[in-house]
Scaffold this active site. Structure first.
Site, short mmCIF file in Angstrom:
data_model
loop_
_atom_site.label_atom_id
_atom_site.label_comp_id
_atom_site.label_asym_id
_atom_site.label_seq_id
_atom_site.Cartn_x
_atom_site.Cartn_y
_atom_site.Cartn_z
N SER A 273 -2.97 -40.11 -13.19
CA SER A 273 -2.64 -40.71 -14.48
C SER A 273 -1.19 -40.43 -14.82
CB SER A 273 -3.53 -40.13 -15.58
OG SER A 273 -4.88 -40.45 -15.33
N LYS B 16 -4.07 -30.28 -25.27
CA LYS B 16 -3.40 -31.07 -24.24
C LYS B 16 -2.89 -32.37 -24.87
CE LYS B 16 -4.22 -32.45 -19.45
NZ LYS B 16 -5.23 -32.54 -18.39
N HIS C 29 -9.86 -43.18 -10.26
CA HIS C 29 -11.03 -42.86 -11.10
C HIS C 29 -12.11 -43.93 -10.93
CE1 HIS C 29 -7.91 -40.86 -13.94
NE2 HIS C 29 -8.57 -39.89 -13.33
N ARG D 272 -8.50 -35.41 -4.17
CA ARG D 272 -7.49 -36.23 -3.50
C ARG D 272 -6.88 -35.51 -2.30
NH1 ARG D 272 -4.41 -36.98 -8.99
NH2 ARG D 272 -5.07 -34.82 -8.89
O1 PNS Z 1 -8.92 -35.16 -15.66
P1 PNS Z 1 -8.75 -33.66 -15.80
O2 PNS Z 1 -7.76 -33.34 -16.90
O3 PNS Z 1 -8.39 -33.02 -14.49
O4 PNS Z 1 -10.20 -33.11 -16.24
C1 PNS Z 1 -10.38 -31.72 -16.46
C2 PNS Z 1 -11.75 -31.41 -17.06
C3 PNS Z 1 -12.01 -32.24 -18.30
C4 PNS Z 1 -12.82 -31.75 -16.05
C5 PNS Z 1 -11.76 -29.90 -17.37
O5 PNS Z 1 -10.60 -29.59 -18.09
C6 PNS Z 1 -12.97 -29.44 -18.16
O6 PNS Z 1 -14.05 -29.37 -17.63
N1 PNS Z 1 -12.76 -29.16 -19.47
C7 PNS Z 1 -13.81 -28.76 -20.37
C8 PNS Z 1 -13.68 -27.30 -20.79
C9 PNS Z 1 -14.37 -26.41 -19.76
O7 PNS Z 1 -15.57 -26.45 -19.61
N2 PNS Z 1 -13.55 -25.64 -19.01
C10 PNS Z 1 -14.04 -24.78 -17.96
C11 PNS Z 1 -14.36 -23.40 -18.46
S1 PNS Z 1 -12.96 -22.59 -19.16
#
Ligand code: PNS
Length: 180
Positions: A147, A60, A36, A109
């Protein structure tokens, strides 16, 4: 606030507050890893301001609280002048619009990340066609890093040095060893 308007090819007008080009790097960051941090360093050079946005997601289960995650990120990015750390809930697109950002930044990645990230980028573009997603390839030495593996390692007494920034190793070990 006075907004400067810029016209981009094939898109509608894009607003940049005070002429600033803002990027949003969203994620769970539970906790921040060297992968990150590498993306943060590189993305901060592409934008006038980069907002690292921690997702507040009730469904989550996270090990670190929102406040802890934000603090750990702040501790590791305080030397990068144009980086701001924030939290958000709800749709990412709405947050991006609220912050008047021009793009979402995501790290990739491996090919396996690509399928999910492509779907998310397309969905976000479907919700708002002005929201761009920019992908940065993870450094090869971080390509196995997540993570989850950091938490697994720390929980079982493994050495997380080299996987997360030095200044937060103790915070992570302390937290994980107390959650067994
Ligand atoms: O580090 P992560 O858990 O892979 O991050 C995921 C994240 C936060 C980028 C993703 O879950 C997200 O954008 N969540 C916000 C809700 C949203 O807009 N979802 C997409 C439409 S359903």
């Amino acid at each position: 606030m006075k907004l400067k308007k810029e016209k981009f090819k094939d898109t509608e007008e894009c607003y940049m507050p005070n002429g600033l080009r803002i990027g949003v790097y969203p994620g769970s960051f539970d906790p921040l890893t060297n992968g990150h941090l590498d993306i943060i360093h590189r993305a901060s050079k592409l934008f006038d301001k980069l907002i690292v946005a921690v997702l507040h997601n009730d469904s989550k289960q996270a090990v670190f609280t929102m406040e802890e995650r934000v603090e750990l990120i702040k501790k590791c990015t305080c030397d990068i002048e144009n980086v701001e750390v924030d939290m958000f809930s709800g749709l990412l697109v709405n947050y991006v619009k609220k912050k008047e950002a021009v793009a979402i930044v995501k790290g990739l990645r491996a090919v396996s990340d690509y399928e999910y990230e492509l779907q998310m980028a397309m969905l976000n573009k479907h919700i708002d066609k002005n929201v761009e997603t920019i992908f940065l390839m993870a450094d090869i030495q971080n390509s196995f890093l997540s993570s989850s593996i950091v938490k697994e390692l720390a929980k079982n007494g493994g050495n997380i040095s080299g996987l997360v920034p030095e200044q937060i190793i103790d915070n992570i070990n302390l937290k994980l060893r107390n959650t067994i």
